[in-house]
Write a protein that holds these residues in place. Structure first.
Motif, PDB file in Angstrom:
ATOM      1  N   LEU A 108      10.744  -7.412  19.298  1.00 56.22           N
ATOM      2  CA  LEU A 108      10.142  -6.094  19.523  1.00 56.22           C
ATOM      3  C   LEU A 108      10.982  -5.220  20.446  1.00 56.22           C
ATOM      4  O   LEU A 108      10.546  -4.139  20.848  1.00 56.22           O
ATOM      5  N   ASP A 109      12.196  -5.702  20.770  1.00 52.06           N
ATOM      6  CA  ASP A 109      13.129  -4.945  21.608  1.00 52.06           C
ATOM      7  C   ASP A 109      12.487  -4.561  22.948  1.00 52.06           C
ATOM      8  O   ASP A 109      12.544  -3.416  23.387  1.00 52.06           O
ATOM      9  N   LEU A 110      11.876  -5.567  23.572  1.00 54.20           N
ATOM     10  CA  LEU A 110      11.223  -5.369  24.858  1.00 54.20           C
ATOM     11  C   LEU A 110      11.927  -6.186  25.935  1.00 54.20           C
ATOM     12  O   LEU A 110      12.285  -7.350  25.716  1.00 54.20           O
ATOM     13  N   GLU A 186      11.503  -5.647   6.143  1.00 52.00           N
ATOM     14  CA  GLU A 186      12.472  -4.963   6.990  1.00 52.00           C
ATOM     15  C   GLU A 186      13.252  -6.007   7.782  1.00 52.00           C
ATOM     16  O   GLU A 186      12.839  -7.161   7.914  1.00 52.00           O
ATOM     17  N   THR A 187      14.381  -5.574   8.341  1.00 54.90           N
ATOM     18  CA  THR A 187      15.261  -6.511   9.049  1.00 54.90           C
ATOM     19  C   THR A 187      14.556  -7.250  10.192  1.00 54.90           C
ATOM     20  O   THR A 187      14.711  -8.475  10.305  1.00 54.90           O
ATOM     21  N   PRO A 188      13.790  -6.588  11.065  1.00 53.43           N
ATOM     22  CA  PRO A 188      13.116  -7.356  12.129  1.00 53.43           C
ATOM     23  C   PRO A 188      12.181  -8.429  11.584  1.00 53.43           C
ATOM     24  O   PRO A 188      12.102  -9.529  12.142  1.00 53.43           O
ATOM     25  N   ALA A 189      11.481  -8.125  10.495  1.00 54.74           N
ATOM     26  CA  ALA A 189      10.584  -9.117   9.898  1.00 54.74           C
ATOM     27  C   ALA A 189      11.375 -10.286   9.320  1.00 54.74           C
ATOM     28  O   ALA A 189      10.974 -11.448   9.444  1.00 54.74           O
ATOM     29  N   LEU A 190      12.520 -10.005   8.692  1.00 52.79           N
ATOM     30  CA  LEU A 190      13.368 -11.074   8.180  1.00 52.79           C
ATOM     31  C   LEU A 190      13.825 -11.983   9.308  1.00 52.79           C
ATOM     32  O   LEU A 190      13.859 -13.210   9.161  1.00 52.79           O
TER      33      LEU A 190
END
Length: 340
Positions: A108-110, A186-190
């Motif tokens: 989540l880029d946190l 999407e890429t993050p889900a992959l």
């Protein structure tokens, strides 16, 4: 038949891979790949050079071999044909609890030390499902701004549609192998799917699974990095002892984790033209690979330079034709009858 990945004289199961290719382009003896023990490998090549096709050849061989199970992460729809070999296509669903707290923050880029990152970290520790994580954040004793930010990030993850409490377990995936269809993700889900599957297969091997797992990931430069990098790195650095194998396929070897090439005992290289990618491959060149890597890379689709660290040999191979349908081709403009 010579077998890549196996020392001379050793016994074991293998899958047919192709035939030796001489300098004059004549075909030589048949070549196989060892499936009797764990291996770490990479398949590299520019778009259209045959890397996904080669990954499919490996998956076909694994599907036909007792005692092993291929689990293929398929972002481009190139492997649906493996159903004809008995490998089912499954939806890309994973359990939220399969991701460790740090992976959730990366996903989540946190910043884990930020207020929102701290809440997501705690939620991943306390909740088994994404719904439980979101409920924990909603009830957390924290500033409104932090709770809103954490809730919004978890809502984004929920919108990807890849998290489900009834997702297949590693045992389910290893029953017949699986093609995880990631074409709609999407890429993050992959990356979330790759992280959960890689960690699950490693733990299944540690627990003594009856079938040795092989994780095959296409387009790995995109979906085996970020939040997935740590789980994939574990397979490369610690998968051998419990019997877990991993092979990444990519058009950008320069974007792979350093261990992916350095820890691979089998490197299959199709055509590469980017200097950066050739340099990345050359940096891990073993001492027994003489001469320039770029000079030895093949130029024709389907031909591959193979570096076999088990026998410390290098050869050029013409990869065999797949027996199942390959879905990795590019769509072209259809010419109508009225087109001039």
């Amino acid at each position: 038949m010579d077998v890549l990945g196996r020392e001379d004289g050793a016994d074991g199961v293998s899958g047919r891979f192709g035939r030796y290719l001489a300098a004059d382009r004549s075909l030589g003896a048949r070549v196989g790949v060892d499936f009797s023990g764990p291996h770490a490998g990479v398949v590299v090549g520019k778009r259209g050079s045959g890397k996904s096709y080669t990954l499919g050849v490996l998956a076909e061989g694994l599907a036909e071999t007792p005692g092993v199970a291929p689990v293929v992460v398929d972002p481009m729809g190139a492997f649906a044909g493996l159903e004809a070999a008995g490998v089912p296509v499954v939806e890309p669903r994973v359990r939220a609890a399969a991701l460790p707290p740090r992976a959730w923050c990366e996903l989540l880029d946190l910043d884990p030390a930020s207020p929102a990152g701290t809440l997501v970290w705690r939620a991943a520790t306390e909740g088994e499902s994404l719904d439980e994580m979101r409920a924990w954040v909603a009830d957390a004793d924290a500033a409104d701004a932090a709770r809103r930010a954490a809730a919004n990030h978890l809502a984004l993850a929920d919108s990807w549609g890849c998290f489900a409490p009834d997702a297949p377990t590693p045992r389910d995936l290893l029953a017949d192998g699986a093609v995880v269809d990631g074409t709609a993700l999407e890429t993050p889900a992959l990356r979330a799917v790759v992280a959960a599957v890689a960690d699950g297969l490693y733990r299944a091997a540690l627990d003594g699974s009856k079938r040795l797992p092989w994780l095959l990931v296409d387009e790995a430069h995109a979906c085996a990095s970020g939040a997935a990098a740590a789980a994939v790195d574990t397979l490369y650095t610690r998968g051998r002892a419990p019997g877990a194998s991993v092979v990444l396929a990519t058009q950008r070897p320069s974007a792979l984790p350093e261990t992916a090439v350095s820890q691979s005992d089998l490197v299959v290289a199709h055509r590469l033209t980017s200097a950066r990618d050739v340099d990345a491959l050359s940096a891990a060149r073993p001492t027994y690979l003489s001469g320039s890597v770029s000079a030895r890379l093949p130029s024709r689709t389907g031909d591959a330079l193979v570096v076999d660290d088990a026998t410390e040999t290098v050869c050029t191979v013409r990869v065999r034709e797949r027996r199942t349908e390959h879905g990795g081709g590019s769509r072209v403009v259809e010419r109508s009858e009225t087109t001039g």
